[in-house]
Design a protein around this motif. Structure first.
Motif, PDB file in Angstrom:
ATOM      1  N   ARG A  70       4.819  -9.146  -0.572  1.00  5.88           N
ATOM      2  CA  ARG A  70       4.764  -8.033  -1.241  1.00  5.88           C
ATOM      3  C   ARG A  70       6.210  -7.351  -1.483  1.00  5.88           C
ATOM      4  O   ARG A  70       6.243  -6.355  -2.063  1.00  5.88           O
ATOM      5  CB  ARG A  70       3.856  -6.933  -0.902  1.00  5.88           C
ATOM      6  N   PRO A  74       5.605  -4.622  -4.575  1.00  2.00           N
ATOM      7  CA  PRO A  74       4.374  -4.031  -3.841  1.00  2.00           C
ATOM      8  C   PRO A  74       3.358  -3.134  -4.619  1.00  2.00           C
ATOM      9  O   PRO A  74       3.003  -1.952  -4.602  1.00  2.00           O
ATOM     10  CB  PRO A  74       4.951  -3.233  -2.850  1.00  2.00           C
ATOM     11  N   THR A  75       2.568  -3.898  -5.875  1.00  2.00           N
ATOM     12  CA  THR A  75       2.137  -3.318  -6.568  1.00  2.00           C
ATOM     13  C   THR A  75       0.437  -4.006  -6.758  1.00  2.00           C
ATOM     14  O   THR A  75       0.439  -5.176  -6.553  1.00  2.00           O
ATOM     15  CB  THR A  75       2.735  -3.136  -8.020  1.00  2.00           C
ATOM     16  N   ASP A  76      -0.501  -3.127  -7.194  1.00  2.00           N
ATOM     17  CA  ASP A  76      -1.782  -3.741  -7.568  1.00  2.00           C
ATOM     18  C   ASP A  76      -1.458  -4.732  -8.383  1.00  2.00           C
ATOM     19  O   ASP A  76      -2.314  -5.814  -8.662  1.00  2.00           O
ATOM     20  CB  ASP A  76      -2.676  -2.618  -7.916  1.00  2.00           C
ATOM     21  N   ASP A  79      -0.345  -7.911  -7.014  1.00  2.00           N
ATOM     22  CA  ASP A  79      -1.606  -8.518  -6.414  1.00  2.00           C
ATOM     23  C   ASP A  79      -2.463  -9.242  -7.050  1.00  2.00           C
ATOM     24  O   ASP A  79      -3.074 -10.205  -6.735  1.00  2.00           O
ATOM     25  CB  ASP A  79      -1.910  -7.479  -5.450  1.00  2.00           C
ATOM     26  N   VAL A 134      -1.678 -10.937   2.403  1.00  2.00           N
ATOM     27  CA  VAL A 134      -1.472  -9.663   1.382  1.00  2.00           C
ATOM     28  C   VAL A 134      -2.103  -8.446   1.889  1.00  2.00           C
ATOM     29  O   VAL A 134      -1.780  -7.289   1.966  1.00  2.00           O
ATOM     30  CB  VAL A 134      -2.015 -10.259   0.119  1.00  2.00           C
ATOM     31  N   ASP A 135      -3.468  -8.810   2.553  1.00  2.00           N
ATOM     32  CA  ASP A 135      -4.326  -7.558   2.940  1.00  2.00           C
ATOM     33  C   ASP A 135      -3.541  -7.042   4.146  1.00  2.00           C
ATOM     34  O   ASP A 135      -3.673  -5.721   4.100  1.00  2.00           O
ATOM     35  CB  ASP A 135      -5.585  -7.937   3.179  1.00  2.00           C
ATOM     36  N   GLN A 137      -0.531  -6.388   4.506  1.00  2.00           N
ATOM     37  CA  GLN A 137       0.756  -5.737   4.107  1.00  2.00           C
ATOM     38  C   GLN A 137       0.214  -4.542   3.156  1.00  2.00           C
ATOM     39  O   GLN A 137       0.643  -3.484   3.578  1.00  2.00           O
ATOM     40  CB  GLN A 137       1.502  -6.620   3.004  1.00  2.00           C
ATOM     41  N   ARG A 138      -1.019  -4.700   2.639  1.00  2.00           N
ATOM     42  CA  ARG A 138      -1.642  -3.513   1.789  1.00  2.00           C
ATOM     43  C   ARG A 138      -2.108  -2.485   2.945  1.00  2.00           C
ATOM     44  O   ARG A 138      -1.801  -1.332   2.610  1.00  2.00           O
ATOM     45  CB  ARG A 138      -2.914  -3.994   1.059  1.00  2.00           C
ATOM     46  N   ASP A 141       0.673  -0.402   4.259  1.00  2.00           N
ATOM     47  CA  ASP A 141       1.381   0.545   3.231  1.00  2.00           C
ATOM     48  C   ASP A 141       0.097   1.416   2.914  1.00  2.00           C
ATOM     49  O   ASP A 141       0.574   2.133   1.827  1.00  2.00           O
ATOM     50  CB  ASP A 141       1.597  -0.397   1.982  1.00  2.00           C
ATOM     51  N   GLU A 143      -2.716   1.303   1.696  1.00  2.00           N
ATOM     52  CA  GLU A 143      -4.040   0.887   0.438  1.00  2.00           C
ATOM     53  C   GLU A 143      -4.832   0.006   1.088  1.00  2.00           C
ATOM     54  O   GLU A 143      -5.009  -0.477   2.166  1.00  2.00           O
ATOM     55  CB  GLU A 143      -2.600  -0.134  -0.508  1.00  2.00           C
ATOM     56  N   PRO A 145      -7.505  -3.024   1.300  1.00  4.76           N
ATOM     57  CA  PRO A 145      -7.228  -4.476   1.373  1.00  4.76           C
ATOM     58  C   PRO A 145      -8.040  -4.846  -0.155  1.00  4.76           C
ATOM     59  O   PRO A 145      -9.055  -4.207  -0.470  1.00  4.76           O
ATOM     60  CB  PRO A 145      -8.188  -5.241   2.488  1.00  4.76           C
TER      61      PRO A 145
END
Length: 155
Positions: A70, A74-76, A79, A134-135, A137-138, A141, A143, A145
């Motif tokens: 990401r 690093p955005t929804d 992802d 990814v989860d 990292q989310r 950050d 956010e 998962p």
């Protein structure tokens, strides 16, 4: 005629069709930027950034991004785009893939061919690892998962 799926150069000339370009038994899928499988990393941006091989840089960036990084996006939205590609990856198995990149240029379709045609169990495990990456990292950050699983904790 080749026996394994391959990359086809999609032409935007009158009369060109995927049906005629792809193997008639395998079929083909367009994976250029107009499709759900398109590379979000633009060659033009890589060129503006001064890369000597902007196609190679864009293809390398796609590999890293699809594998779950990401760092550049690093955005929804990014992802969700990755998730659409991962969900569709099994449907690319055995198909020729068409992109507008020339055959002498690096292309993200080569990586899609590799990932789509890996053994099914290996592909499933790889996708689970990407999702776990990814989860993690989310969560790091702050956010939520995308997937609520405990699998892949060591990925």
């Amino acid at each position: 005629m080749t026996t394994t799926p391959c990359r086809i150069q999609r032409l935007r000339t009158k009369g060109w069709t995927l049906t005629r370009a792809a193997d008639p038994f395998r079929g083909g899928v367009i994976v250029d930027r107009s499709s759900r499988y398109g590379n979000p990393c633009k060659v033009g941006v890589m060129q503006e950034m001064g890369y000597e091989d902007p196609h190679g840089a864009a293809a390398a960036n796609f590999r890293i991004w699809l594998a779950g990084s990401r760092s550049d996006a690093p955005t929804d939205e990014a992802d969700q785009r990755r998730e659409r590609i991962l969900n569709g990856l099994p449907s690319l198995r055995g198909k020729d893939l068409a992109c507008t990149c020339r055959h002498d240029q690096a292309c993200h379709a080569d990586y899609l061919l590799d990932r789509a045609n890996m053994p099914a169990a290996e592909q499933t495990a790889w996708i689970a690892q990407v999702r776990a990456r990814v989860d993690r990292q989310r969560v790091r950050d702050g956010e939520q998962p995308l997937h609520h699983t405990t699998e892949g904790a060591s990925a």
